[in-house]
Design an enzyme around this catalytic site. Structure first.
Site, PDB file in Angstrom:
ATOM      1  CG  ASP A  23      -1.573   1.254   1.559  1.00  0.00           C
ATOM      2  OD1 ASP A  23      -1.753   2.071   0.636  1.00  0.00           O
ATOM      3  OD2 ASP A  23      -1.927   1.451   2.743  1.00  0.00           O
ATOM      4  CG  ASP A  27      -5.915   3.198   0.878  1.00  0.00           C
ATOM      5  OD1 ASP A  27      -4.995   2.352   0.923  1.00  0.00           O
ATOM      6  OD2 ASP A  27      -6.627   3.368  -0.128  1.00  0.00           O
ATOM      7  CG  ASP A  31      -1.432   1.660  -3.714  1.00  0.00           C
ATOM      8  OD1 ASP A  31      -0.276   1.336  -4.008  1.00  0.00           O
ATOM      9  OD2 ASP A  31      -1.720   2.345  -2.697  1.00  0.00           O
ATOM     10  CG  ASP A 209     -12.882 -14.414 -13.081  1.00  0.00           C
ATOM     11  OD1 ASP A 209     -12.147 -14.910 -12.217  1.00  0.00           O
ATOM     12  OD2 ASP A 209     -14.094 -14.171 -12.897  1.00  0.00           O
ATOM     13  CD  GLU A 273     -11.158 -19.125 -12.094  1.00  0.00           C
ATOM     14  OE1 GLU A 273     -11.181 -19.322 -10.881  1.00  0.00           O
ATOM     15  OE2 GLU A 273     -11.962 -18.361 -12.658  1.00  0.00           O
TER      16      GLU A 273
HETATM   17  C1  GLC Z   1     -12.879 -16.581 -10.117  1.00  0.00           C
HETATM   18  C2  GLC Z   1     -11.994 -15.751  -9.217  1.00  0.00           C
HETATM   19  C3  GLC Z   1     -12.702 -15.536  -7.916  1.00  0.00           C
HETATM   20  C4  GLC Z   1     -13.990 -14.794  -8.187  1.00  0.00           C
HETATM   21  C5  GLC Z   1     -14.851 -15.543  -9.185  1.00  0.00           C
HETATM   22  C6  GLC Z   1     -15.953 -14.695  -9.715  1.00  0.00           C
HETATM   23  O1  GLC Z   1     -13.067 -17.859  -9.641  1.00  0.00           O
HETATM   24  O2  GLC Z   1     -10.757 -16.401  -9.067  1.00  0.00           O
HETATM   25  O3  GLC Z   1     -11.927 -14.828  -6.994  1.00  0.00           O
HETATM   26  O4  GLC Z   1     -14.709 -14.640  -6.993  1.00  0.00           O
HETATM   27  O5  GLC Z   1     -14.090 -15.929 -10.321  1.00  0.00           O
HETATM   28  O6  GLC Z   1     -15.444 -13.698 -10.547  1.00  0.00           O
END
Ligand code: GLC
Length: 541
Positions: A23, A27, A31, A209, A273
């Site tokens: 950070d 705060d 960042d 994602d 992912e």
């Molecule tokens: C993926 C991310 C996770 C998030 C989910 C929804 O699994 O790694 O952190 O909550 O997608 O976007």
């Protein structure tokens, strides 16, 4: 044979969970300027690149995985000018930068979702999402029986302009994360714009994602597993995930990346992912014209057991590497209990066991053919913080299920950098500045300054492993050959004689073959492999 110069095939990437890294403003929230300040540390560690968790404008209901503006920086984390400084610094150091892109859903604050809410049922604005009439009297029941990954129904009902309860919209995660309708062409076109916006700013690729998401079964039928509760793996509902159409999107995104490569020769990387039921299904996502990489989570979910690890590795090598792709290994990330805790056996009262196993697993992962991802704090051997008080928990899973068992806050506690007391150098603000999640006092033992000064630390193990990986041609991309080894021990050879062996048991065992030691995860007398230890050596045979 694919050439080794395709850097991503055996890259090691470090996941920066921005809000918990460093950070710079005081705060209590990490960042982008903090990431820039930490780059020399990461360079010294020896990673090829970083993946930045989402920093876009967002109401932060799921810590940025609820994106309100895909082409900006949330003031919490900085601004576009700071992002450009970070990119320039990374480029100077030769560290690649991947951004996290979230195409399955956005934030309920996204202007297009706000427009959809203000528009009538059947409107073009609603067609960009999954709006549907409810079932039962007055449409008071959700359109189907799907569950959200975060608990509860996957549908929420809206109030129409006349003030009456109206249609429902689909959200496979929190209600604040409405799912995009990828059958609507405007959605794909908008993501093209987003990809180019960031690629034009010089990034090296994207972590995607929920990359097995995006498309849902066109009829949105009921699931025949109505009891399925929220689970954190998205291979559960076959009607909501892993639809065949998603592969067309990845083929298209790959062509966008190739266009940039054609201009300057720099290869961009797409890493998905991908949670799907089998390695064979997984391999479809990394066909030569689709994603470059997809996280292979089976190693992460395997129990600490030689047979379980061997099965996972063998399947991945056959079904993924066997198709010409490389496997992307991962042991930790921001959604999972950290290895030190996961592999520990608190019941035995032996607190060092989890750490010893986590060190051994790290050496194993770095010796496997393919690419690897390290989650921040993994290189420090940070344990999961298991006793966060309920009133500080922010994970929507906790809010929606009331379950402490699956919460993800414990692996997201801000990193300790220096000093004896919280904030451990995490925030450069006043001494009284409070990190967004409380750091336990024992984090002092794990601070980076101590780790760097102690050659027995996790940090040195990772750094040495990464240095050897970069120096030895046997490591990285390629194949492996299993060695005969006693029960509870895994041994394999890479290239012309580099051996990696792991003793999953607790009693010492003879090393599978003689040789010259290179690196071990714990003290290792000649010719012996102690329990919960991994070692690399050059074979004499
Ligand atoms: C993926 C991310 C996770 C998030 C989910 C929804 O699994 O790694 O952190 O909550 O997608 O976007």
């Amino acid at each position: 044979m694919l050439s080794k110069c395709r850097w991503w095939r055996d890259a090691v990437i470090y996941q920066v969970y921005v809000r918990s890294f460093l950070d710079s403003t005081g705060d209590g929230i990490g960042d982008l300027a903090g990431v820039r300040a930490g780059l020399p540390y990461l360079k010294k560690l020896g990673v090829d690149g970083i993946w930045l968790s989402p920093f876009y404008p967002s109401p932060q209901h799921d810590h940025g995985y609820d994106v309100a503006d895909y082409c900006g920086v949330d003031p919490l984390f900085g601004d576009l000018a700071e992002f450009d400084l970070l990119m320039a610094a990374a480029r100077r150091l030769g560290v690649k930068v991947l951004l996290d892109i979230v195409p399955n859903h956005c934030s309920s604050e996204h202007p297009w979702f706000q427009e959809a809410l203000a528009s009538a049922p059947g409107s073009a604005a609603r067609a960009r999402f999954h709006f549907a009439d409810g079932r039962g009297p007055d449409g008071a029941e959700p359109p189907n029986n799907w569950h959200s990954m975060f608990g509860g129904p996957a549908w929420s009902r809206v109030t129409e302009a006349d003030g009456r309860p109206g249609q429902w919209y689909l959200h496979m995660f929190a209600p604040e994360q409405p799912d995009w309708n990828w059958r609507n062409q405007e959605v794909g076109a908008e993501f093209d714009r987003v990809l180019r916006f960031w690629l034009d700013r010089g990034i090296d690729g994207f972590r995607i994602d929920v990359a097995a998401g995006l498309f849902k079964h066109p009829q949105l039928p009921d699931s025949d597993d109505p009891e399925a509760d929220a689970r954190t793996r998205d291979s559960v509902n076959p009607l909501a995930w892993n639809q065949p159409e998603v592969h067309d999107v990845w083929r298209h995104w790959r062509t966008v990346c190739e266009q940039y490569t054609a201009r300057d020769g720099r290869e961009r990387l797409l890493v998905g992912e991908v949670s799907v039921p089998s390695a064979r299904e997984h391999a479809k996502y990394v066909r030569p014209d689709e994603l470059h990489q997809a996280f292979f989570f089976d190693l992460l979910s395997a129990p600490w057991d030689a047979d379980a690890f061997r099965k996972v590795i063998t399947e991945a090598m056959q079904d993924i590497a066997g198709t010409g792709s490389t496997v992307t290994w991962v042991l930790n990330n921001h959604d999972q209990v950290r290895t030190v805790t996961r592999y520990g056996e608190p019941a035995t009262g032996c607190s060092g066991l989890g750490a010893a196993r986590a060190r051994a697993a790290a050496l194993l992962m770095l010796a496997l053919p393919g690419a690897a991802y390290i989650y921040q704090g993994e290189e420090l051997g940070l344990p999961e913080v298991v006793d966060l008080p309920d009133d500080v928990l922010t994970d929507p899973i906790f809010r929606r299920t009331g379950s402490r068992a699956r919460i993800r806050d414990g692996c997201r506690v801000p990193l300790p950098w220096s000093g004896q007391a919280s904030p451990f150098g995490f925030t450069s603000g006043a001494e009284s500045a409070r990190p967004w999640l409380p750091q336990p006092s024992y984090f002092a033992e794990y601070a980076t300054d101590r780790a760097l000064a102690d050659t027995r630390s996790f940090w040195h193990l990772y750094r040495d492993g990464l240095q050897l990986r970069a120096a030895l041609p046997q490591l990285g991309e390629g194949t492996l050959d299993w060695l005969d080894a006693p029960p509870g021990v895994l041994g394999f050879v890479r290239g012309d004689g580099l051996v990696c062996a792991v003793n999953f048991g607790t009693a010492p065992t003879p090393a599978p073959v003689p040789g010259t030691p290179l690196l071990s995860s714990g003290p290792c007398p000649a010719g012996v492999l102690p329990g919960s230890t991994a070692a690399w050596w050059m074979s004499d045979l």
